[in-house]
Enzyme design. Structure first.
Site, mmCIF file in Angstrom:
data_model
loop_
_atom_site.group_PDB
_atom_site.id
_atom_site.type_symbol
_atom_site.label_atom_id
_atom_site.label_comp_id
_atom_site.label_asym_id
_atom_site.label_seq_id
_atom_site.Cartn_x
_atom_site.Cartn_y
_atom_site.Cartn_z
ATOM 1 N N GLU A 99 38.201 30.851 16.388
ATOM 2 C CA GLU A 99 38.876 30.318 15.204
ATOM 3 C C GLU A 99 40.116 31.163 14.956
ATOM 4 O O GLU A 99 40.109 32.377 15.172
ATOM 5 C CB GLU A 99 37.963 30.374 13.968
ATOM 6 C CG GLU A 99 36.833 29.370 13.997
ATOM 7 C CD GLU A 99 36.143 29.240 12.629
ATOM 8 O OE1 GLU A 99 36.783 29.557 11.615
ATOM 9 O OE2 GLU A 99 34.975 28.821 12.598
ATOM 10 N N CYS B 130 0.080 3.458 3.609
ATOM 11 C CA CYS B 130 0.635 3.065 4.916
ATOM 12 C C CYS B 130 1.916 2.260 4.790
ATOM 13 O O CYS B 130 2.556 1.942 5.790
ATOM 14 C CB CYS B 130 -0.394 2.268 5.701
ATOM 15 S SG CYS B 130 -0.763 0.630 4.981
ATOM 16 N N CYS C 180 -6.832 3.603 3.180
ATOM 17 C CA CYS C 180 -5.720 4.515 2.871
ATOM 18 C C CYS C 180 -6.047 5.361 1.643
ATOM 19 O O CYS C 180 -5.663 6.528 1.556
ATOM 20 C CB CYS C 180 -4.429 3.726 2.648
ATOM 21 S SG CYS C 180 -3.868 2.829 4.113
ATOM 22 N N CYS D 52 20.924 35.531 -27.667
ATOM 23 C CA CYS D 52 21.919 34.664 -28.319
ATOM 24 C C CYS D 52 21.833 34.681 -29.841
ATOM 25 O O CYS D 52 22.594 33.965 -30.495
ATOM 26 C CB CYS D 52 21.762 33.225 -27.823
ATOM 27 S SG CYS D 52 20.306 32.397 -28.497
ATOM 28 N N SER E 146 40.636 16.925 10.137
ATOM 29 C CA SER E 146 40.335 16.674 8.721
ATOM 30 C C SER E 146 39.999 15.196 8.549
ATOM 31 O O SER E 146 40.236 14.379 9.442
ATOM 32 C CB SER E 146 41.541 17.054 7.852
ATOM 33 O OG SER E 146 41.185 17.097 6.493
ATOM 34 N N HIS F 283 -4.758 0.241 0.231
ATOM 35 C CA HIS F 283 -5.892 -0.306 0.967
ATOM 36 C C HIS F 283 -7.055 0.672 0.779
ATOM 37 O O HIS F 283 -6.821 1.883 0.670
ATOM 38 C CB HIS F 283 -5.580 -0.395 2.476
ATOM 39 C CG HIS F 283 -4.537 -1.405 2.826
ATOM 40 N ND1 HIS F 283 -3.296 -1.053 3.325
ATOM 41 C CD2 HIS F 283 -4.550 -2.763 2.749
ATOM 42 C CE1 HIS F 283 -2.590 -2.146 3.555
ATOM 43 N NE2 HIS F 283 -3.321 -3.202 3.204
ATOM 44 N N CYS G 97 0.849 -1.191 0.000
ATOM 45 C CA CYS G 97 0.000 0.000 0.000
ATOM 46 C C CYS G 97 0.887 1.244 0.000
ATOM 47 O O CYS G 97 1.788 1.362 0.823
ATOM 48 C CB CYS G 97 -0.904 0.004 1.228
ATOM 49 S SG CYS G 97 -1.843 1.527 1.450
#
EC number: 2.4.2.30
Length: 1014
Positions: A988, A128, A162, A298, A864, A159, A125
């Site tokens: 940093e 679900c 669903c 163009c 790293s 289903h 299904c």
């Protein structure tokens, strides 16, 4: 830009009588109305029409609500046929009686919705994601499967409950009822009654015959008389325009030959298309509206296609023009004097006018999304939220796991996934190495279904690691087989072959090979001399690729077009028999990373004929002569890719087989060398970046290519910041993906059109540079067979590596530095020091000497990936090349360090399945620091400054600083820095001269990941 050719449906008058109807298999007569669904060709990288008789088209279940917008070619039909298509679409397509889909009093049968009893228990299904048991009632909606678009419209089962929940999304309108489902009459009475209650049709009060079958919009009902009059006038104008065009076309067919029509186009400076109907269309368009002037962007030819005029030209050799307009520039259409002898042309006088478009198509042109928003097949995690990474995935478990089944089920469901007991429905299998080796019947089914097997630790890692899902799959993989892991595709709401779900970064189509290892093994087996014979030729054991004058007659070509969504390859080889004078031309083509494609093997009369044919095909595909020294890229032509034919594989193999048996190095150093020269880790890193290992194997990573790719990213960054045209962005994206081949499966290559995409690709190239260094070291150098492979590779690093005694004072200081500077926000793992190495790179001390006297020298962290350390140790920490865009780095192009260990450790990219990482401690000469609180793309430091410090909110307690060999070690625990108006949590440090760095220590760390799930 979504061109008309992107549409799922097409309608036209049959150009010949050769096509057969896909429904009834009868031929479709020339000039009769026919309709098609556009499907992905299994033979090449493009779409093909599946044609039907008009009446048959509706019987196979196609739901079209707005033909003006959804059907390519609709506006080119005669007016009466346009109305016929509209009315049939409004009536829900095929009817209970008759063939036209209109005029029947019987209740309309909905061809794209069906009800039946499940024929087996294999279907799932789509609501679900649970199994539909055999014999249960199931309902379907015909849609394009995003994973298999080449199949066209297929049933997607639900289903009943669903289906009801998803009624609106599936397009089951309020006025539709269960009794209109195809196959409803074959159900048992009790099942019919149950469905009628679940899917009742909502009838409008007092609805008169002739009212819209479609759900009538309340706003539309209340339209003012003025609006209705306006619509009526537009309708009349569109009809008059259509009648005029078709009258001219009908008359031209009577009085002019095809050559006459071509001359008319040439005289008015219009390009001549292929096909009689296309020529006729363009002449009629010019006569009614005027001759089209060249595209302003163009100078290409503009052409009418359903909803607008599209430019067919090219902005550059890499990219087609994206201009699309409903008001093109024109001039008067001129009929040459010699044509005035034709009575009809002499009398014809048409007042130049603008083409009128229906409001729907005008809106669609205005709202056309750029290529980057084009949908594609949903894949891993495409619709998953951050806390539900396994959404839409079904997991199979095999063998005895450490947790019981209920615990495993709870874990999987908490992560958004679901358990399944069937291999062919699973997205992923969780098992043990022992089960894979045992290879029982269940595991054979998993292998047959090409499902990846991962270890149980994967589940813990999913929640604890910051890595992408695909990285985690690779980190925990147990099976040598397995295609890209996919989630269940998100439902396609409208029948357009596109998913409304957000695209996953790792989305792929079906892969061509069963994993990297298998395909590489195949290539090694067929290596002969200069190149590998393609196994698809069937001649890998009896022929070799011809080599003449030092040139190998084998070419792999690539072509990326983001607008069309193509990512194509073309391979060409001239094969010579190993024993006899026999020759073949082998060629293969298709879409990168998928099973879409085909091949052809031709035996040639002689060597000369084979060479001539090879060179002709090469020039046809590239526009360049085979022996041309300088390659020129031409529009819509392929570009040659550098391919590693495996000549260096043996050298690499020698240095990776049975290492350590003769090594004189300490065991921890041996393990370190094996770790940083691990070829499989390099390959995994490339796969994470979606690089196509078949078109760009490790051996063909070159600095030249990577630097060229950096240059393109710099151009992208400039184009984005300056707000350049879509065409320029497209051009740069096409060039980048051709230069660095990517495997996107069935999804469109994404546009590089924002800072984030540039940042991601810069990171990719940074890593590729180090991988290129590592692999170059592996395959080069000494062939001394008396030495252990580990010792050979160690010598290539030109770095003295010594193990630091665990009980020494410096080891104690370093361990304390690790413990104290682990940031509180980096709480997904703890760090355990396994080994500490003292390192001295050849020549680095001498280079650092001028900065030894500079004040403010600190011992700082740099993390790293392990795949980068061969490059770091052999060449030192480097600054990004000049070609790289400066905006790819927070404080510009420099070498970055941290005083909090976990800030750097995050860059090691470890995971629970791969928890060992490497991190550096370097002596950094900072001198006078330029302090910053926010990103600044530094290209030159202010006068008197030697480095940058990004100020964080937390800093190591400066009162706890100690000195080690005259260098400050900031090993205090984290405290508030007193700086609050900063974008950084932690400090940093950045230097812009490689000589300011002297690497001192390398630490091997174990990341002990935590989890909040158990």
């Amino acid at each position: 830009m979504a061109e008309s050719s992107d549409k799922l449906y097409r309608v036209e008058y049959a150009k010949s009588g050769r096509a057969s109807c896909k429904k009834c298999s009868e031929s479709i007569p020339k000039d009769s109305l026919r309709m098609a669904i556009m499907v992905q060709s299994p033979m090449f990288d493009g779409k093909v029409p599946h044609w039907y008789h008009f009446s048959c088209f509706w019987k196979v279940g196609h739901s079209i609500r707005h033909p003006d917008v959804e059907v390519d070619g609709f506006s080119e039909l005669r007016w009466d046929d346009q109305q016929k298509v509209k009315k049939t679409a409004e009536a829900g397509g095929v009817t209970g009686k008759g063939q036209d889909g209109i005029g029947s009093k019987a209740e309309k049968t909905l061809g794209d919705f069906a009800a039946e009893y499940a024929k087996s228990n294999r279907s799932t299904c789509k609501g679900c994601m649970e199994k539909i048991e055999k014999g249960q009632v199931r309902l379907s909606k015909k849609m394009v499967d995003p994973e298999k678009p080449q199949l066209g419209m297929i049933d997607r089962w639900y289903h009943p409950g669903c289906f009801v929940k998803n009624r609106e999304e599936l397009g089951f309108r309020p006025e539709y009822s269960a009794s209109q489902l195809k196959g409803f009459s074959l159900l048992a009475t009790e099942d019919k009654e149950a469905l009628k209650k679940q899917l009742p049709g909502v009838k409008s009060e007092g609805k008169r015959k002739g009212d819209e079958v479609d759900g009538v919009d309340e706003v539309a009902k209340k339209k003012s008389k003025k609006e209705k009059d306006k619509d009526s006038k537009l309708e009349k104008a569109l009809k008059a325009q259509n009648d005029l065009i078709w009258n001219i076309k009908d008359e031209l067919k009577k009085v002019c030959s095809t050559n006459d029509l071509k001359e008319l186009l040439i005289f008015n400076k219009q390009q001549v298309p292929s096909g009689e109907s296309a020529i006729l269309d363009r002449v009629a368009d010019g006569m009614v509206f005027g001759a089209l002037l060249p595209c302003e962007e163009c100078s290409g030819q503009l052409v009418f296609k359903s909803d607008a005029y599209y430019c067919t030209g090219d902005v550059t050799a890499w990219t087609k023009c994206m201009v699309k307009t409903q008001t093109p520039n024109r001039k008067e259409w001129v009929t040459p004097k010699e044509f005035r002898e034709i009575s009809y042309l002499k009398k014809l006088k048409v007042k130049k006018q603008d083409r009128i478009f229906p409001p729907e198509t005008s809106a669609s042109v205005a709202a056309t999304p750029p290529p980057s928003t084009a949908s594609a097949p949903a894949a891993v995690n495409s619709s998953a939220s951050a806390d539900k990474p396994l959404s839409n995935m079904k997991i199979l478990t095999l063998g005895k796991l450490s947790r019981n089944k209920d615990e495993v089920k709870a874990m999987i469901e908490k992560l958004g996934g679901k358990l399944t007991g069937t291999a062919n429905k699973a997205s992923l299998c969780i098992s043990t190495k022992k089960e894979v080796e045992k290879m029982n019947k269940k595991m054979e089914e998993v292998k047959e279904a090409n499902i990846r097997v991962v270890s149980e630790d994967f589940l813990q890692d999913v929640s604890a690691s910051t890595k992408s899902l695909q990285e985690l799959f690779l980190a925990h993989i147990l099976s040598p087989w397995g295609a890209e892991v996919k989630a269940e595709p998100v439902e396609v709401v409208a029948p357009r072959g596109k998913s409304g779900a957000a695209l996953s970064k790792k989305s792929k189509g079906q892969v061509k090979e069963e994993g990297i290892n298998k395909s590489e093994k195949r290539m090694k087996l067929t290596l002969k001399g200069g190149a590998a014979v393609d196994p698809d030729s069937g001649l890998e054991h009896s022929a070799h690729v011809l080599e003449k004058g030092g040139k190998v007659f084998s070419a792999t070509l690539g072509l990326v077009d983001i607008v069309k969504g193509t990512n194509s390859y073309y391979k060409l080889q001239l094969l010579e028999d190993d024993k006899e004078n026999r020759y073949w031309i082998f060629r293969s083509w298709g879409r990168v990373g998928t099973v879409i494609g085909s091949n052809k093997l031709e035996q040639m009369p002689s060597k000369e004929d084979a060479i001539e044919h090879f060179m002709k095909l090469y020039e046809e595909k590239t526009g360049n002569a085979w022996h041309s020294k300088n390659f020129t890229k031409y529009p819509k032509k392929f570009y040659p890719l550098e391919i590693d034919y495996g000549q260096d594989e043996e050298a690499v193999k020698k240095l990776t087989v049975n290492p350590g048996t003769k090594s004189k190095l300490p065991k921890p150093v041996q393990d370190l060398i094996k770790m940083i020269f691990d070829v499989e880790s390099m390959k995994k890193a490339m796969v994470e970046y979606e690089i196509d290992l078949q078109k760009m194997p490790l051996g063909k990573l070159s600095k030249r290519q990577i630097q060229a790719a950096y240059s393109i990213l710099s151009e992208v960054q400039q184009a984005v910041s300056q707000g350049s045209s879509d065409s320029q962005i497209l051009d740069l994206s096409n060039r980048f993906y051709t230069l660095i081949p990517h495997d996107f499966g069935m999804k469109k290559p994404p546009l590089l059109n924002n800072a984030d995409s540039v940042q991601a690709k810069v990171e990719m190239l940074d890593n590729l540079l180090d991988i290129e260094v590592a692999y170059s070291l592996l395959r080069g150098g000494s062939d001394d067979s008396s030495k252990d492979p580990i010792d050979v590779n160690y010598e290539k690093l030109k770095t003295d590596i010594k193990v630091v005694d665990r009980d020494s004072e410096e080891a104690e200081i370093i361990r304390k530095y690790v413990k104290n500077t682990h940031a509180t926000t980096h709480n997904a793992y703890d760090l355990e020091v396994i080994d500490i190495f003292k390192i001295e790179r050849e020549g680095e001390c001498q280079r650092y000497k001028p900065f030894k006297q500079l004040h403010n020298r600190r011992l700082l962290w740099h993390g790293s990936r392990t795949t980068n350390f061969a490059g770091i140790l052999s060449q030192g920490l480097r600054i990004a090349p000049p070609e790289a865009p400066v905006t790819g780095y927070m404080f510009g192009k420099g070498i970055y360090f941290a005083d909090m260990v976990s800030k750097s450790a995050n860059y090691c990219h470890t995971s629970q399945g791969d928890p060992i990482g490497l991190i550096l401690l370097g002596e950094v000469a900072l001198g006078n620091m330029y302090e910053l609180k926010h990103a600044s793309h530094i290209s030159k430091l202010p006068k008197g400054k030697h480095s940058v410090k990004g100020l964080g909110k937390t800093t190591p307690d400066p009162s706890a600083n100690i000195s080690l060999d005259g260098v400050d070690v900031p090993l205090g625990t984290g405290i508030s820095s007193g700086v609050n108006d900063t974008s950084l949590l932690y400090n940093e440090y950045i230097v812009y001269d490689i000589a300011q760095v002297n690497l001192k220590y390398l630490l091997k760390l174990k990341f002990n990941f935590k989890t909040s799930l158990w």
